[in-house]
Every structure is written in structure tokens, then in C-alpha cells.
Design an enzyme around this catalytic site. Structure first.
Site, mmCIF file in Angstrom:
data_model
loop_
_atom_site.group_PDB
_atom_site.id
_atom_site.type_symbol
_atom_site.label_atom_id
_atom_site.label_comp_id
_atom_site.label_asym_id
_atom_site.label_seq_id
_atom_site.Cartn_x
_atom_site.Cartn_y
_atom_site.Cartn_z
ATOM 1 N N GLU A 134 -2.420 8.115 0.971
ATOM 2 C CA GLU A 134 -3.058 8.117 2.014
ATOM 3 C C GLU A 134 -3.398 6.864 2.827
ATOM 4 O O GLU A 134 -3.679 6.856 4.392
ATOM 5 C CB GLU A 134 -4.709 8.000 1.053
ATOM 6 C CG GLU A 134 -4.570 6.761 0.852
ATOM 7 C CD GLU A 134 -3.880 6.014 -0.387
ATOM 8 O OE1 GLU A 134 -4.311 4.834 -0.447
ATOM 9 O OE2 GLU A 134 -2.879 6.771 -0.752
ATOM 10 N N HIS A 139 1.608 5.120 -1.929
ATOM 11 C CA HIS A 139 -0.218 5.534 -1.796
ATOM 12 C C HIS A 139 0.605 6.882 -0.801
ATOM 13 O O HIS A 139 0.628 5.832 0.312
ATOM 14 C CB HIS A 139 -0.414 4.455 -1.207
ATOM 15 C CG HIS A 139 -0.919 3.571 -2.292
ATOM 16 N ND1 HIS A 139 -2.031 3.628 -3.147
ATOM 17 C CD2 HIS A 139 -0.767 2.613 -2.855
ATOM 18 C CE1 HIS A 139 -2.916 3.343 -3.621
ATOM 19 N NE2 HIS A 139 -1.517 2.494 -3.726
ATOM 20 N N CYS A 171 -0.612 5.801 -7.271
ATOM 21 C CA CYS A 171 -0.009 4.372 -7.958
ATOM 22 C C CYS A 171 -0.324 4.437 -9.998
ATOM 23 O O CYS A 171 0.370 5.079 -10.408
ATOM 24 C CB CYS A 171 -1.078 3.751 -6.773
ATOM 25 S SG CYS A 171 -0.202 1.949 -7.239
#
EC number: 6.3.5.5
Length: 411
Positions: free
Chosen positions: A351, A349, A264
């Protein structure tokens, strides 16, 4: 709903206004208005440092129905179990309908109670369909929430402020892998890191030392097996200290082989340090269901995203970098990969919490790069708990990381 409900108004600068009811803190606020189409995960979104200074509009029509879990609960790594940081970072939220009755086995309080305790404004009863349509057509706009008995506060543009300096850890801290599981030492530059990013690293065997955003990582990189550049809020061009430090790291031939992974804002900072440019998107990408294509394989992945800026892939030095992923909705850049070195980054992202885990394998790719680097460096199998870091940015000293804080330092 209480019979003494406080009326509130949400206004867009030079745009529409919406009447509603306040269910948050007894205050009026202003910030950049953005929206998310995510169906779940409002506690994670609200505690994501990337939302710093923003008023968040939820397109999901009913918000608050599963309450808010404990902000004190921690997992086996001593990381926050349900939140992405210790506190809420949005200045306000806008919803179509707030669920005054909530139910979930993890809930300890209502969304209203949480907002009131954290000092966050909240308004319900807003036509969020009309509001989001306006934001899509006009772009992200400045907005404010004004309570009926309050004077309006001035409009504020948080993108003119270095928000990263507000959310970064104030001192280094260390999160260890579980006993017997450590494989590598990773340095993480905290521009507003989410707890789940740290979790994705430590559960794969990383001892993670987290440094403030402006820390001179180039002075200590030799102590680590990999460098991670985190997510964070705001305009990437305002993080000049980080950009300068990363540029110096990239230009040092001693570190030609050290693995680097950015996510990001970390992706944007890596691009800027490499000589590329970034630009502000019209209304950003904030959702859990955005398709991104891997340009090296042609595979499409569903990704979780939260960003208002993007890298201009045409400005990447073509002798060093190539685009890695592309957004299939708006064709914006979603990643880049170095042509010769073990360095890559993503705008989305991997994650994701909440959200899809299609691209979590990128953490495995990072660790594959680390393993190769360790072999090249003839690294010993034992993991040292000694790292070198600068406490005053001019003097280096060696300390035992067991003496560092075990969680982010807020003050």
C-alpha cells in the site's frame, strides 16, 4: 534558528555520542534506534504505528522542508488524508539538518511545532552518515536523546514490551465503501494498522470492520468474505493472543476456503500461527526502494518496507506453505503463500505511502480470492450491514455496524 537554542546529545548505549540542537519537545527520551533511507514521507513514517517506541534516524540530509499537513483532514472514506494514524508513534527523531523554513501548500505547521505539540524529542546537527554506518555494522541499538538541562533517562528496550497492545484500536470500528460500491465484508485485525491499508481495501469495495489485535476472529469469521492481518510494531512473539486466534482459525476446517491476507507484522503472525519461526534482523529494512522478487514469476518489484523482524522460510511447513517473495538485498523472506488455500502474506508494504506502488496489485489478488470465495459460498449480491462480534469475548451478539465507531478508538 533561535539564539536561545537548546543543546542536546544523542547517545548509543555502549557506543558513540553526538552533539546537536533540540528542535522538538522539551524532554529527554530513550528507545530503540533505527534508520530509514526514505527520501520523503516523514509525516507518514512518524505516524506509522510500526515505529512505536523507536528513535528514528533520517538519512535524507534535510528534513522538515515541506512542513507538516493537517492531522484533521479526512478523505471521502473518513480516513486521515495525510497521516497513517492520529498521533506520532516514534519517541524521537534524529536528523542531519532541520529545515527551519518550510513551504508546501498542504502544510499547516512546522515539523518542530508538531513534535513539540506531540511531545516528541528531536535533534538536529547530528552526523547521520556516521551514525547509520555504526548501526549497519553493529545493528539496531538502544539510544537516547538528552537535553542539556536534563538528567539522562535510562535506556529502554521497547522490543521487550507488547507494543501492539498500545497501538491497537480499543473497540471495533467500521469503515464503509462508498455508496453503491460495496463488494465484500472484510474483517481486519488491528495490530497497528496504517490508514492507507484500510483505504486500499475500501476503495476496492470492501466494508471493513476493524477489530482489536486480541479479538477472537475465529468466532466471527463466517460473517466475513475475507480476513486481513495488519502491520504493527515490535516483537511478533509477544502477540500470543493473536497467534493463538489465527492458529485456531487456520485449524478450523469450516474456514478452509476463506481468503486471508497479511502485511508486515501480519505476515509474521501468520507464519508463527502456522508453525514457523521468526528472527530479529541486524538492523532491519526501512526504505522505499527495496527490491523483492516474486518467486512464482521471477519478476522483481521495488517495495516499501519497515520491519526489524523476518520469517525464517526454512521453518515453514513445506506441505502447506512456500516462500512467495525474497529480498534481493539481504535474501530475507518477503512473503509466503499457501499451497492449497487462498492465503498469502507479504513482509513489505504494497500500500506504500509514500513509496512505490509496484505491488499494489496484491490487493487485487486478495479481492480475486474473495470473489471466488463468495461464488463458492453462493453469496448474495447485496452486502449485509449485520455482523456478529463479541463485546466481552464470551458472549456473542448481533449488532448493526452503523452503530460502531467510524474511526479507530484510542481510549
Amino acid at each position: 534558528m533561535s539564539s536561545a537554542a537548546t543543546k542536546a546529545t544523542f547517545c548509543i548505549q555502549n557506543g558513540p555520542s553526538f552533539e546537536g540542537i533540540s528542535f522538538g519537545a522539551n524532554k529527554s527520551v530513550a528507545g530503540e534506534t533505527v534508520f530509514t533511507t526514505s527520501l520523503v514521507g516523514y509525516p507518514e513514517s512518524m505516524t506509522d504505528p510500526s515505529y512505536r517506541g523507536q528513535i528514528l534516524v533520517f538519512t535524507q540530509p534535510l528534513i522538515g522542508n515541506y512542513g507538516v499537513p493537517s492531522g484533521e483532514a479526512r478523505d471521502e472514506y473518513n480516513l486521515l488524508k495525510y497521516f497513517e494514524s492520529p498521533h506520532i508513534h516514534v519517541v524521537g527523531i534524529v536528523v542531519a539538518e532541520y529545515a527551519y523554513q518550510y513551504s508546501h501548500w498542504t502544510a499547516v505547521e512546522s515539523l518542530a511545532q508538531w513534535c513539540q505539540r506531540e511531545g516528541v524529542a528531536a535533534i538536529t546537527g547530528v552526523d547521520t552518515r556516521e551514525l547509520v554506518q555504526y548501526l549497519r555494522e553493529q545493528g539496531s541499538s538502544l539510544g537516547r536523546i538528552t537535553l542539556a538541562d536534563h538528567d539522562p533517562v535510562p535506556y529502554v528496550n521497547p522490543m521487550k514490551t507488547n507494543l501492539v497492545a498500545q497501538v491497537t484500536t480499543k473497540k471495533p470500528f467500521h469503515v464503509s465503501a462508498l455508496p453503491g460500491k460495496a463488494k465484500a465484508n472484510v474483517a481486519l485485525i488491528d495490530c497497528g494498522v496504517k490508514e492507507n491499508i484500510i483505504r486500499c481495501l475500501v476503495k476496492r469495495g470492501a466494508n471493513v470492520t476493524v477489530f482489536p489485535y486480541d479479538y477472537r476472529i475465529q468466532d466471527v469469521a463466517s460473517e466475513f468474505d475475507g480476513i486481513f492481518l495488519s502491520n504493527g510494531p515490535g516483537n511478533p512473539e509477544l502477540c500470543q493472543a493473536t497467534i493463538s486466534n489465527v492458529r485456531e482459525l487456520l485449524n478450523n476446517p469450516v474456514y478452509d476456503c476463506i481468503p486471508i491476507f497479511g502485511i508486515c507484522l501480519g505476515h509474521q503472525l501468520l507464519a508463527l500461527a502456522s508453525g514457523a519461526s521468526t528472527h530479529k534482523l541486524k538492523y532491519g529494512n526501512r526504505a522505499h526502494n527495496i527490491p523483492a522478487m516474486d518467486l512464482t514469476t521471477g519478476q522483481c518489484h521495488i517495495t516499501s518496507q519497515n520491519h526489524g523482524y523476518a520469517v525464517d522460510p526454512e521453518t515453514l511447513p513445506k506441505d502447506q506453505w512456500k516462500p512467495y517473495f525474497v529480498n534481493l538485498n539481504d535474501k530475507s523472506n518477503e512473503g509466503m503463500i499457501h499451497l492449497q488455500r487462498p492465503i498469502f502474506s507479504t513482509q513489505f508494504h504494497p500500500e506504500a505511502k509514500g513509496g512505490p506502488l509496484d505491488t499494489a496489485i496484491l490487493f487485487d489478488k486478495f479481492f480475486d480470492n474473495i470473489e471466488k470465495y463468495q461464488l463458492q459460498s453462493q453469496a448474495k449480491s447485496s452486502i449485509s450491514l449485520k455482523v456478529t462480534y463479541s463485546t466481552d469475548k464470551s458472549r456473542l451478539q448481533s449488532i448493526n455496524v452503523t452503530k460502531l465507531a467510524k474511526e479507530r478508538v484510542l481510549f
